[in-house]
Design an enzyme around this catalytic site. Structure first.
Site, mmCIF file in Angstrom:
data_model
loop_
_atom_site.group_PDB
_atom_site.id
_atom_site.type_symbol
_atom_site.label_atom_id
_atom_site.label_comp_id
_atom_site.label_asym_id
_atom_site.label_seq_id
_atom_site.Cartn_x
_atom_site.Cartn_y
_atom_site.Cartn_z
ATOM 1 N N HIS A 68 4.657 -46.064 147.384
ATOM 2 C CA HIS A 68 6.035 -46.591 147.395
ATOM 3 C C HIS A 68 6.019 -48.078 147.760
ATOM 4 O O HIS A 68 6.735 -48.877 147.165
ATOM 5 C CB HIS A 68 6.908 -45.806 148.369
ATOM 6 C CG HIS A 68 7.043 -44.347 148.026
ATOM 7 N ND1 HIS A 68 7.306 -43.908 146.746
ATOM 8 C CD2 HIS A 68 6.938 -43.218 148.789
ATOM 9 C CE1 HIS A 68 7.368 -42.577 146.736
ATOM 10 N NE2 HIS A 68 7.137 -42.135 147.957
ATOM 11 N N SER A 82 15.565 -36.048 134.595
ATOM 12 C CA SER A 82 15.646 -35.756 136.037
ATOM 13 C C SER A 82 16.993 -36.100 136.667
ATOM 14 O O SER A 82 17.036 -36.750 137.710
ATOM 15 C CB SER A 82 14.518 -36.476 136.792
ATOM 16 O OG SER A 82 13.274 -35.990 136.373
ATOM 17 N N LEU A 121 21.884 -61.414 136.474
ATOM 18 C CA LEU A 121 21.529 -59.992 136.354
ATOM 19 C C LEU A 121 22.247 -59.131 137.408
ATOM 20 O O LEU A 121 22.293 -59.504 138.574
ATOM 21 C CB LEU A 121 20.007 -59.853 136.546
ATOM 22 C CG LEU A 121 19.450 -58.439 136.608
ATOM 23 C CD1 LEU A 121 19.510 -57.779 135.231
ATOM 24 C CD2 LEU A 121 18.000 -58.450 137.111
ATOM 25 N N ARG A 156 1.050 -41.063 150.304
ATOM 26 C CA ARG A 156 2.061 -41.308 149.266
ATOM 27 C C ARG A 156 2.877 -42.584 149.532
ATOM 28 O O ARG A 156 3.207 -43.332 148.623
ATOM 29 C CB ARG A 156 3.003 -40.110 149.167
ATOM 30 C CG ARG A 156 2.337 -38.830 148.712
ATOM 31 C CD ARG A 156 3.335 -37.673 148.748
ATOM 32 N NE ARG A 156 4.504 -37.976 147.953
ATOM 33 C CZ ARG A 156 4.573 -37.828 146.631
ATOM 34 N NH1 ARG A 156 3.551 -37.351 145.965
ATOM 35 N NH2 ARG A 156 5.667 -38.152 145.977
ATOM 36 N N TRP A 162 15.922 -35.859 148.907
ATOM 37 C CA TRP A 162 16.144 -35.540 150.332
ATOM 38 C C TRP A 162 15.305 -34.353 150.767
ATOM 39 O O TRP A 162 15.050 -34.178 151.956
ATOM 40 C CB TRP A 162 17.626 -35.244 150.610
ATOM 41 C CG TRP A 162 18.507 -36.450 150.543
ATOM 42 C CD1 TRP A 162 19.511 -36.661 149.648
ATOM 43 C CD2 TRP A 162 18.500 -37.601 151.403
ATOM 44 N NE1 TRP A 162 20.132 -37.879 149.890
ATOM 45 C CE2 TRP A 162 19.524 -38.472 150.964
ATOM 46 C CE3 TRP A 162 17.722 -37.983 152.509
ATOM 47 C CZ2 TRP A 162 19.785 -39.692 151.574
ATOM 48 C CZ3 TRP A 162 17.978 -39.212 153.119
ATOM 49 C CH2 TRP A 162 18.998 -40.045 152.651
ATOM 50 N N ASP A 191 8.553 -43.605 138.360
ATOM 51 C CA ASP A 191 7.815 -42.411 138.787
ATOM 52 C C ASP A 191 6.307 -42.657 138.866
ATOM 53 O O ASP A 191 5.768 -43.485 138.131
ATOM 54 C CB ASP A 191 8.104 -41.258 137.814
ATOM 55 C CG ASP A 191 7.757 -39.911 138.416
ATOM 56 O OD1 ASP A 191 7.641 -39.817 139.657
ATOM 57 O OD2 ASP A 191 7.593 -38.945 137.651
ATOM 58 N N GLY A 192 5.653 -41.922 139.746
ATOM 59 C CA GLY A 192 4.191 -41.949 139.821
ATOM 60 C C GLY A 192 3.642 -42.652 141.051
ATOM 61 O O GLY A 192 2.421 -42.825 141.167
ATOM 62 N N SER A 215 16.699 -40.080 144.621
ATOM 63 C CA SER A 215 17.633 -39.120 144.018
ATOM 64 C C SER A 215 18.184 -38.164 145.076
ATOM 65 O O SER A 215 17.617 -38.041 146.174
ATOM 66 C CB SER A 215 16.919 -38.312 142.931
ATOM 67 O OG SER A 215 15.987 -37.425 143.527
ATOM 68 N N GLU A 236 17.921 -35.121 144.977
ATOM 69 C CA GLU A 236 16.870 -34.105 145.178
ATOM 70 C C GLU A 236 15.751 -34.619 146.092
ATOM 71 O O GLU A 236 15.061 -33.826 146.738
ATOM 72 C CB GLU A 236 16.272 -33.695 143.825
ATOM 73 C CG GLU A 236 17.226 -32.918 142.912
ATOM 74 C CD GLU A 236 18.263 -33.781 142.197
ATOM 75 O OE1 GLU A 236 18.125 -35.028 142.184
ATOM 76 O OE2 GLU A 236 19.234 -33.204 141.656
#
Ligand code: FPP
Length: 250
Positions: A36, A195, A130, A32, A68, A19-20, A64, A66
């Site tokens: 990303h 969240s 991994l 923004r 969308w 986040d952030g 997530s 949300e």
């Protein structure tokens, strides 16, 4: 720093809420999406740090359910970034023996994003290092509902009795199966909430909220610090501290 980490007490599964990004970009007067893009450097560093330590599973909250509802330009920007990142990074991931996986409602993704994800998963499916899982169009509630639907179907077709439904078998129907539950959940960006992330899988996770770091600034050193902090905690799983110490002595 890495020398101080006890390799016999690593979290098997680390989950991250990255986040952030937006606030990081805003701080520099940029759009923004710029945040990303810079988040990818942090993803690369985190994957490398987990590989160096020998952590088995890393699950990143990439998009997530949300998310969308964000402005279309930002959603499109993230989807394009996803395609570019997978295309650019999969050869390197493959060389490093990383296995790429995905959880979430892939049917919601644009065709090119879905296809590049499926190709990345296919290209790395035999790797044994991994396990890197991207949560895409994912939410913890979605995951629980899709598991309930599969179980209901099995009850309906008489492959399963209601009495056979229990906590241990429920996990097998979650999208993360057969990966272990989350040991350490890290969230950057200053908010102290889950969240709608891996709700069932994080039931006993140690939660680490980083107040002073936006995701694009997250580096190996932060991952190592997070693991050290995890190692200083006492995981009691509902037992008393004394019971845990007795078990360690035996
Ligand atoms: C949260 O920051 C971040 C996202 C919703 C997207 C995360 C995506 C990436 C890092 C890029 C793609 C990653 C991979 C692995 C290919 P935010 O936008 O909510 O930031 P804010 O809280 O400051 O607004």
């Amino acid at each position: 720093m890495i020398e101080s980490i006890d390799k016999n007490n690593l979290p098997r599964h680390i989950a991250v809420i990255m986040d952030g990004n937006g606030r990081w970009a805003k701080k520099q007067g940029a759009m923004r999406i710029f945040g990303h893009h810079h988040g990818i450097t942090a993803v690369r560093d985190t994957v490398k740090a987990c590989g160096e330590l020998g952590v088995g599973y890393l699950t990143l909250y990439t998009f997530s359910t949300e998310n969308w509802s964000r402005p279309k330009a930002e959603v499109d920007g993230i989807m394009n970034l996803l395609v570019k990142t997978i295309t650019d990074e999969v050869p390197e991931l493959h060389k490093s023996n990383v296995r790429l996986k995905c959880i979430g409602d892939l049917s919601q993704l644009p065709k090119n994003a879905r296809e590049s994800m499926i190709k990345g998963i296919e290209d790395t499916k035999n790797n044994t290092g991994l396990v890197l899982t991207l949560a895409l169009s994912y939410s913890g509630k979605w995951d629980i509902i899709q598991a309930v639907k599969k179980i209901a179907e099995e009850v309906k077709t008489q492959n399963l009795e209601i009495d056979q439904i229990n906590e241990a078998m429920f996990g097998n129907y979650l999208s993360t199966s057969p990966d272990p539950e989350v040991d350490l959940l890290i969230r950057t960006g200053g908010d102290h909430r889950i969240s709608n992330y891996l709700l069932w899988q994080s039931a006993y996770a140690e939660l680490l909220f980083l107040d002073d770091i936006f995701w694009p600034d997250f580096r190996k050193q932060h991952l190592f610090e997070a693991v050290l902090s995890y190692q200083h905690r006492e995981r009691r799983f509902g037992k008393t501290g004394e019971q845990i110490k007795e078990k360690q002595i035996k």
